[in-house]
Design a protein around this motif. Structure first.
Motif, short mmCIF file in Angstrom:
data_model
loop_
_atom_site.label_atom_id
_atom_site.label_comp_id
_atom_site.label_asym_id
_atom_site.label_seq_id
_atom_site.Cartn_x
_atom_site.Cartn_y
_atom_site.Cartn_z
N UNK A 51 0.82 -1.22 0.00
CA UNK A 51 0.00 0.00 0.00
C UNK A 51 0.85 1.26 0.00
N UNK A 52 0.21 2.37 -0.38
CA UNK A 52 0.80 3.70 -0.20
C UNK A 52 -0.32 4.64 0.24
N UNK A 53 0.06 5.73 0.90
CA UNK A 53 -0.89 6.78 1.26
C UNK A 53 -0.55 8.01 0.42
N UNK A 54 -1.58 8.60 -0.21
CA UNK A 54 -1.34 9.73 -1.10
C UNK A 54 -2.60 10.57 -1.24
N UNK A 55 -2.48 11.85 -1.66
CA UNK A 55 -3.65 12.71 -1.80
C UNK A 55 -4.50 12.40 -3.03
N UNK A 56 -3.92 11.73 -4.05
CA UNK A 56 -4.67 11.34 -5.23
C UNK A 56 -3.92 10.21 -5.93
N UNK A 57 -4.54 9.61 -6.96
CA UNK A 57 -3.95 8.41 -7.55
C UNK A 57 -2.68 8.72 -8.33
N UNK A 58 -2.55 9.94 -8.90
CA UNK A 58 -1.32 10.26 -9.62
C UNK A 58 -0.13 10.31 -8.69
N UNK A 59 -0.32 10.93 -7.53
CA UNK A 59 0.78 10.98 -6.55
C UNK A 59 0.99 9.59 -5.95
N UNK A 60 -0.10 8.82 -5.79
CA UNK A 60 0.05 7.44 -5.31
C UNK A 60 0.93 6.64 -6.27
N UNK A 61 0.76 6.88 -7.56
CA UNK A 61 1.60 6.20 -8.56
C UNK A 61 3.07 6.55 -8.34
N UNK A 62 3.36 7.83 -8.15
CA UNK A 62 4.75 8.25 -7.93
C UNK A 62 5.31 7.64 -6.65
N UNK A 63 4.52 7.70 -5.57
CA UNK A 63 4.98 7.14 -4.30
C UNK A 63 5.24 5.63 -4.44
N UNK A 64 4.31 4.93 -5.13
CA UNK A 64 4.47 3.48 -5.30
C UNK A 64 5.70 3.16 -6.13
N UNK A 65 5.95 3.97 -7.15
CA UNK A 65 7.13 3.74 -7.98
C UNK A 65 8.42 3.90 -7.16
N UNK A 66 8.46 4.97 -6.38
CA UNK A 66 9.65 5.19 -5.55
C UNK A 66 9.78 4.13 -4.45
N UNK A 67 8.64 3.73 -3.87
CA UNK A 67 8.66 2.77 -2.77
C UNK A 67 8.99 1.35 -3.22
N UNK A 68 8.38 0.93 -4.35
CA UNK A 68 8.44 -0.49 -4.70
C UNK A 68 9.29 -0.82 -5.91
N UNK A 69 9.41 0.06 -6.89
CA UNK A 69 10.22 -0.31 -8.05
C UNK A 69 11.71 -0.20 -7.74
N UNK A 70 12.07 0.51 -6.67
CA UNK A 70 13.47 0.55 -6.26
C UNK A 70 13.86 -0.74 -5.55
N UNK A 71 12.87 -1.41 -4.94
CA UNK A 71 13.16 -2.66 -4.24
C UNK A 71 13.06 -3.87 -5.18
N UNK A 72 12.14 -3.78 -6.16
CA UNK A 72 11.92 -4.89 -7.08
C UNK A 72 11.90 -4.34 -8.50
N UNK A 73 12.79 -4.84 -9.35
CA UNK A 73 12.80 -4.40 -10.75
C UNK A 73 11.45 -4.72 -11.39
N UNK A 74 10.90 -3.78 -12.17
CA UNK A 74 9.62 -4.03 -12.83
C UNK A 74 9.54 -3.21 -14.10
N UNK A 75 8.52 -3.52 -14.92
CA UNK A 75 8.31 -2.81 -16.17
C UNK A 75 6.93 -2.18 -16.25
N UNK A 76 6.10 -2.37 -15.22
CA UNK A 76 4.76 -1.81 -15.23
C UNK A 76 4.21 -1.69 -13.82
#
Length: 210
Positions: A51-76
């Protein structure tokens, strides 16, 4: 049978499948909860990462990318608001929750079918994984369709159901956002191409903190 993944929605005791239009809170009173799913490589299923906490889904996307794609390589990456994810009960690791679902005769449809995404949990302690898409007029009907299409391979400990339109998906043309610049080490935060979006968000929301 189905309940929202968001316990605040479940506590409202709404009829199955109904998601309320929550009364808006004051701006940035508190962040909403979103769930993130990533695709490890092209052609692989999207898998829940957290999960992530964010003010809207666009910022949630950014937070999720920074939180999870740095830990696990992904393409989507997929993002869904927690309250929009409907959840079945849990069963044992050797059982299938679909065995608890009775297939009903299709009723006369009063609404146009929509697309729903189906996620299975195959074992407690693992992650929910996307297994496919169905067309239905309600969450309950989507679950019944999922049983017919995807329920033949137990165990299925738990199922998540979410409307396709409620998922923010990374675009095919934006795949370069997952790559780092050559002179930086892999997964180094400064190498990801998201600062322009964060800068734009700050400019548009002068009082917001990201």
């Amino acid at each position: 049978m189905l309940k929202s993944l968001d316990p605040r929605v479940t506590r409202l005791n709404l009829p199955d499948g109904e998601v309320p239009n929550m009364e808006p809170k004051q701006e940035l009173d508190q962040f909403e909860t979103y769930e993130a799913f990533h695709q490890k490589k092209d052609g692989a299923a999207f898998t829940y990462v957290g999960p992530v906490h964010a003010p809207n889904e666009d910022v949630a996307f950014l937070f999720a990318k920074e939180q999870y794609s740095r830990r696990f390589a992904c393409v989507g990456l997929w993002i869904a608001r927690t309250e929009n994810i409907m959840v079945t009960p849990y069963v044992g690791d050797t059982e299938s929750v679909y065995d608890m679902i009775a297939i009903e005769e299709p009723a006369e449809r009063s609404a146009e079918p929509e697309k729903y995404e189906i996620f299975h949990l195959k074992k407690r302690g693992k992650a929910h994984t996307h297994v496919g898409r169905v067309s239905a007029t309600s969450y309950q009907e989507a679950l019944q369709e999922a049983k017919q299409q995807f329920g033949e391979k137990p165990p299925v400990v738990n199922v998540w159901v979410v409307k396709s339109k409620h998922i923010l998906q990374s675009a095919e043309e934006d795949k370069d956002m997952w790559f780092t610049i050559p002179e930086k080490k892999y997964r180094e935060a400064t190498a990801y191409k998201v600062m322009d979006k964060i800068t734009k968000y700050k400019a548009e929301n002068n009082n917001a903190t990201v």
